[in-house]
Structures are given as C-alpha cells and as structure tokens.
Design a protein around this motif. Structure first.
Motif, PDB file in Angstrom:
ATOM      1  N   THR A   1     -15.474   3.602  -4.624  1.00  0.00           N
ATOM      2  CA  THR A   1     -14.145   2.947  -4.007  1.00  0.00           C
ATOM      3  C   THR A   1     -13.120   4.055  -4.126  1.00  0.00           C
TER       4      THR A   1
ATOM      5  N   GLU B   1     -11.455   5.445  -0.463  1.00  0.00           N
ATOM      6  CA  GLU B   1     -10.098   5.468  -0.430  1.00  0.00           C
ATOM      7  C   GLU B   1      -9.679   6.844  -0.278  1.00  0.00           C
TER       8      GLU B   1
ATOM      9  N   PRO C   1      -3.726   3.838  -3.508  1.00  0.00           N
ATOM     10  CA  PRO C   1      -4.709   2.950  -3.934  1.00  0.00           C
ATOM     11  C   PRO C   1      -4.585   2.514  -5.389  1.00  0.00           C
TER      12      PRO C   1
ATOM     13  N   LYS D   1     -10.188   7.578   3.450  1.00  0.00           N
ATOM     14  CA  LYS D   1      -9.382   6.842   4.535  1.00  0.00           C
ATOM     15  C   LYS D   1      -8.115   7.439   4.486  1.00  0.00           C
TER      16      LYS D   1
END
Length: 114
Positions: free
Chosen positions: A76, A80, A33, A83
């Motif tokens: 975020t 991330e 990311p 994920k």
C-alpha cells in the motif's frame, strides 16, 4: 501449526489496519496517506519493542510475522507513493517517502536506546 499461527495473526493485523484506515479516512481528508503512515510507524516501533522481549517461536509466528506483517503494508505504501507521483504531488511524495523511512527506522532505534 505454524501456518495457522501466521494466518491468524495476519488476519488480526489486517483487520486492525482496516479499522485504523476507516477511522483516519473519516477524520482526515488530506492528500498525505496518513493511515498507512500511522500503521507502518506503529508497526515499526511495536515490532522492535516486541522483539526485545525475546518471544518464543509461537509468539514470533503469531505476533511478529503474522500480526505485525498483516498490520504493516509495503504494498500500500508503494501504491500510494505511485499515486502521489501520478497526481504530480512531488513534494508530498518526497515527504511521504522520507518520513516513512526516517521515522520508521528512528522508532525502531528508539526502542533499543530506551
């Protein structure tokens, strides 16, 4: 008035984060990311450097709390990270978490040393 200053700064910071994300996403297609990492690292360094200037209350609300708060993003970062775990990208997950904390603190520290 303080709500307006924080809101204006946060809006500008979020717009900058969005632009950086769009640019990085166009150029970089990897699993790491990178866009979030970059805005968080820039934010760590810039916020620490700005605080050394001893901003007044208006600057603190507009720039530090508003702009840097809108630019950087823990939510975020967390999403991330989750994920990466869900995709079974364990090494990338560990690298992302480690680099985010280590480099973020290092950049904030460098400002005070230089």
């Amino acid at each position: 008035m303080s709500f307006l200053l924080v809101g204006l700064g946060a809006g500008l910071g979020a717009l900058c984060r969005y632009l950086v994300t769009q640019i990085i996403s166009f150029v970089y297609k990897g699993i790491f990311p990178l866009a979030t990492f970059i805005v968080n690292m820039v934010g760590s360094y810039a916020m620490a450097a700005y605080l050394l200037q001893k901003p007044d209350e208006t600057q603190l609300l507009l720039v530090v709390i508003g702009f840097f708060g809108g630019l950087t993003t823990f939510s975020t970062f967390s999403l991330e990270s989750f994920k990466l775990l869900k995709q079974k990208e364990l090494y990338t997950f560990i690298y992302y978490i480690s680099m985010s904390y280590v480099v973020g603190v290092l950049l904030a520290t460098i400002v005070h040393v230089l």
